[in-house]
Design a protein around this motif. Structure first.
Motif, mmCIF file in Angstrom:
data_model
loop_
_atom_site.group_PDB
_atom_site.id
_atom_site.type_symbol
_atom_site.label_atom_id
_atom_site.label_comp_id
_atom_site.label_asym_id
_atom_site.label_seq_id
_atom_site.Cartn_x
_atom_site.Cartn_y
_atom_site.Cartn_z
ATOM 1 N N GLY A 9 -7.529 4.534 -4.270
ATOM 2 C CA GLY A 9 -8.577 5.111 -3.434
ATOM 3 C C GLY A 9 -8.124 6.430 -2.845
ATOM 4 O O GLY A 9 -7.094 6.983 -3.245
ATOM 5 N N GLY A 29 -5.466 12.717 0.395
ATOM 6 C CA GLY A 29 -4.424 12.132 -0.443
ATOM 7 C C GLY A 29 -4.944 10.906 -1.161
ATOM 8 O O GLY A 29 -6.147 10.640 -1.173
ATOM 9 N N LYS A 30 -4.013 10.177 -1.754
ATOM 10 C CA LYS A 30 -4.386 8.963 -2.473
ATOM 11 C C LYS A 30 -3.843 7.756 -1.739
ATOM 12 O O LYS A 30 -2.826 7.831 -1.056
ATOM 13 C CB LYS A 30 -3.720 8.950 -3.869
ATOM 14 C CG LYS A 30 -4.390 9.805 -4.905
ATOM 15 C CD LYS A 30 -3.608 9.772 -6.210
ATOM 16 C CE LYS A 30 -2.241 10.408 -6.058
ATOM 17 N NZ LYS A 30 -1.519 10.640 -7.297
ATOM 18 N N VAL A 31 -4.529 6.641 -1.893
ATOM 19 C CA VAL A 31 -3.987 5.374 -1.415
ATOM 20 C C VAL A 31 -3.989 4.416 -2.605
ATOM 21 O O VAL A 31 -4.985 4.277 -3.307
ATOM 22 C CB VAL A 31 -4.781 4.837 -0.204
ATOM 23 C CG1 VAL A 31 -6.258 4.717 -0.505
ATOM 24 C CG2 VAL A 31 -4.231 3.501 0.240
ATOM 25 N N VAL A 32 -2.831 3.826 -2.867
ATOM 26 C CA VAL A 32 -2.689 2.923 -4.007
ATOM 27 C C VAL A 32 -2.324 1.538 -3.478
ATOM 28 O O VAL A 32 -1.278 1.367 -2.848
ATOM 29 C CB VAL A 32 -1.597 3.425 -4.980
ATOM 30 C CG1 VAL A 32 -1.585 2.575 -6.244
ATOM 31 C CG2 VAL A 32 -1.803 4.886 -5.330
ATOM 32 N N ASP A 33 -3.205 0.569 -3.703
ATOM 33 C CA ASP A 33 -2.946 -0.817 -3.298
ATOM 34 C C ASP A 33 -2.487 -1.594 -4.522
ATOM 35 O O ASP A 33 -3.164 -1.588 -5.556
ATOM 36 C CB ASP A 33 -4.203 -1.460 -2.723
ATOM 37 C CG ASP A 33 -4.579 -0.876 -1.371
ATOM 38 O OD1 ASP A 33 -3.697 -0.287 -0.724
ATOM 39 O OD2 ASP A 33 -5.749 -1.002 -0.967
ATOM 40 N N LEU A 34 -1.341 -2.240 -4.412
ATOM 41 C CA LEU A 34 -0.778 -2.961 -5.559
ATOM 42 C C LEU A 34 -0.483 -4.405 -5.198
ATOM 43 O O LEU A 34 0.047 -4.690 -4.120
ATOM 44 C CB LEU A 34 0.540 -2.301 -6.010
ATOM 45 C CG LEU A 34 0.514 -0.812 -6.353
ATOM 46 C CD1 LEU A 34 1.170 -0.030 -5.232
ATOM 47 C CD2 LEU A 34 1.229 -0.548 -7.669
ATOM 48 N N VAL A 35 -0.825 -5.298 -6.104
ATOM 49 C CA VAL A 35 -0.426 -6.695 -5.991
ATOM 50 C C VAL A 35 0.881 -6.847 -6.758
ATOM 51 O O VAL A 35 0.979 -6.456 -7.919
ATOM 52 C CB VAL A 35 -1.499 -7.632 -6.590
ATOM 53 C CG1 VAL A 35 -1.011 -9.071 -6.574
ATOM 54 C CG2 VAL A 35 -2.803 -7.496 -5.841
ATOM 55 N N LEU A 36 1.903 -7.369 -6.064
ATOM 56 C CA LEU A 36 3.193 -7.603 -6.722
ATOM 57 C C LEU A 36 3.442 -9.104 -6.803
ATOM 58 O O LEU A 36 3.445 -9.794 -5.787
ATOM 59 C CB LEU A 36 4.324 -6.925 -5.934
ATOM 60 C CG LEU A 36 4.236 -5.404 -5.791
ATOM 61 C CD1 LEU A 36 5.435 -4.868 -5.022
ATOM 62 C CD2 LEU A 36 4.138 -4.727 -7.144
ATOM 63 N N ASP A 37 3.618 -9.591 -8.016
ATOM 64 C CA ASP A 37 3.885 -11.024 -8.205
ATOM 65 C C ASP A 37 5.389 -11.265 -8.228
ATOM 66 O O ASP A 37 6.173 -10.351 -8.464
ATOM 67 C CB ASP A 37 3.279 -11.491 -9.539
ATOM 68 C CG ASP A 37 1.801 -11.128 -9.631
ATOM 69 O OD1 ASP A 37 1.103 -11.318 -8.623
ATOM 70 O OD2 ASP A 37 1.371 -10.645 -10.693
ATOM 71 N N LEU A 95 6.218 7.399 -10.575
ATOM 72 C CA LEU A 95 4.883 7.602 -11.155
ATOM 73 C C LEU A 95 3.824 8.075 -10.166
ATOM 74 O O LEU A 95 3.051 8.976 -10.471
ATOM 75 C CB LEU A 95 4.400 6.289 -11.811
ATOM 76 C CG LEU A 95 3.061 6.398 -12.551
ATOM 77 C CD1 LEU A 95 3.263 6.989 -13.934
ATOM 78 C CD2 LEU A 95 2.375 5.047 -12.657
ATOM 79 N N LEU A 96 3.791 7.460 -8.982
ATOM 80 C CA LEU A 96 2.614 7.657 -8.129
ATOM 81 C C LEU A 96 2.578 9.012 -7.432
ATOM 82 O O LEU A 96 1.512 9.579 -7.223
ATOM 83 C CB LEU A 96 2.534 6.533 -7.080
ATOM 84 C CG LEU A 96 2.518 5.100 -7.637
ATOM 85 C CD1 LEU A 96 2.522 4.087 -6.509
ATOM 86 C CD2 LEU A 96 1.319 4.894 -8.537
ATOM 87 N N GLN A 109 10.604 -1.783 -4.395
ATOM 88 C CA GLN A 109 9.821 -1.591 -5.624
ATOM 89 C C GLN A 109 8.754 -0.517 -5.413
ATOM 90 O O GLN A 109 8.535 0.330 -6.272
ATOM 91 C CB GLN A 109 9.128 -2.902 -6.000
ATOM 92 C CG GLN A 109 10.044 -3.937 -6.595
ATOM 93 C CD GLN A 109 9.844 -4.056 -8.097
ATOM 94 O OE1 GLN A 109 8.742 -3.972 -8.585
ATOM 95 N NE2 GLN A 109 10.924 -4.214 -8.815
ATOM 96 N N MET A 137 8.344 2.926 -7.499
ATOM 97 C CA MET A 137 7.122 3.249 -8.243
ATOM 98 C C MET A 137 6.550 4.587 -7.803
ATOM 99 O O MET A 137 6.054 5.366 -8.624
ATOM 100 C CB MET A 137 6.094 2.133 -8.042
ATOM 101 C CG MET A 137 6.487 0.844 -8.714
ATOM 102 S SD MET A 137 5.196 -0.407 -8.689
ATOM 103 C CE MET A 137 5.430 -1.098 -7.070
ATOM 104 N N HIS A 161 0.772 5.325 0.296
ATOM 105 C CA HIS A 161 0.016 6.537 0.622
ATOM 106 C C HIS A 161 0.704 7.732 -0.014
ATOM 107 O O HIS A 161 1.911 7.889 0.125
ATOM 108 C CB HIS A 161 -0.012 6.770 2.139
ATOM 109 C CG HIS A 161 -1.001 5.934 2.861
ATOM 110 N ND1 HIS A 161 -0.643 5.044 3.827
ATOM 111 C CD2 HIS A 161 -2.344 5.850 2.749
ATOM 112 C CE1 HIS A 161 -1.737 4.447 4.286
ATOM 113 N NE2 HIS A 161 -2.768 4.901 3.642
ATOM 114 N N SER A 189 6.409 -6.803 -12.234
ATOM 115 C CA SER A 189 5.789 -7.625 -11.194
ATOM 116 C C SER A 189 4.414 -7.104 -10.771
ATOM 117 O O SER A 189 3.732 -7.732 -9.980
ATOM 118 C CB SER A 189 6.715 -7.680 -9.977
ATOM 119 O OG SER A 189 6.966 -6.380 -9.511
ATOM 120 N N ARG A 238 0.860 -1.195 0.000
ATOM 121 C CA ARG A 238 0.000 0.000 0.000
ATOM 122 C C ARG A 238 0.887 1.233 0.000
ATOM 123 O O ARG A 238 1.804 1.343 0.821
ATOM 124 C CB ARG A 238 -0.898 -0.033 1.244
ATOM 125 C CG ARG A 238 -1.623 1.254 1.533
ATOM 126 C CD ARG A 238 -2.741 1.047 2.526
ATOM 127 N NE ARG A 238 -3.900 0.450 1.870
ATOM 128 C CZ ARG A 238 -5.081 0.242 2.477
ATOM 129 N NH1 ARG A 238 -5.242 0.563 3.721
ATOM 130 N NH2 ARG A 238 -6.085 -0.292 1.805
#
Lengths: 81, 81
Positions: free
Chosen positions: B39, A39-47, A66-67, A58, A62, A6, B32, A4
């Protein structure tokens, strides 16, 4: 692995969205509301990542690329699971 | 007292902003990255509140009335300090 990120407006940077929310809440009768920051919250799945350290690294990369806009925004990265 | 409200798209609801971020990160070489959901995070200062329970209750009421659209969004409330 899920992380996650923020992204929040830096201290001292004007936050018109936060001011609008504060105003809206006051209109609705929430008298105890002081400063509001949005603000924003970005949840990412990392494989394919094995370690928490790698995931955090990572995530920070990111956010920087970008974020987040680091001129006016701060970010934090945490591993969810 | 400060509280933090997270507002995130509900599971199953399309998140075009998250898809755009996932696409952008892939373009930048972050291979990845799987699913991305974007959000809002709202940090609020609440004055004149004594208890954590009261702060959480106010936060939930504010989320239901203004911050979140419960048809398509979930929210969580936590006390920061």
């Amino acid at each position: 692995m899920r992380i996650r990120v923020h992204v929040t407006p830096r201290k001292g940077v004007l936050d018109p969205q936060g001011q609008a929310v504060a105003h809206g809440l006051a209109q609705l009768g929430f008298d105890s509301v002081g400063e509001v920051r949005v603000g924003k919250v970005v949840d990412l799945v990392l494989d394919d990542l094995s370690s928490v350290e790698e995931a955090l690294e990572q995530g920070r990369a990111m956010a920087q690329k970008l974020l987040a806009n680091e001129v006016v925004e701060d970010f934090t990265v945490e591993v969810l699971d």
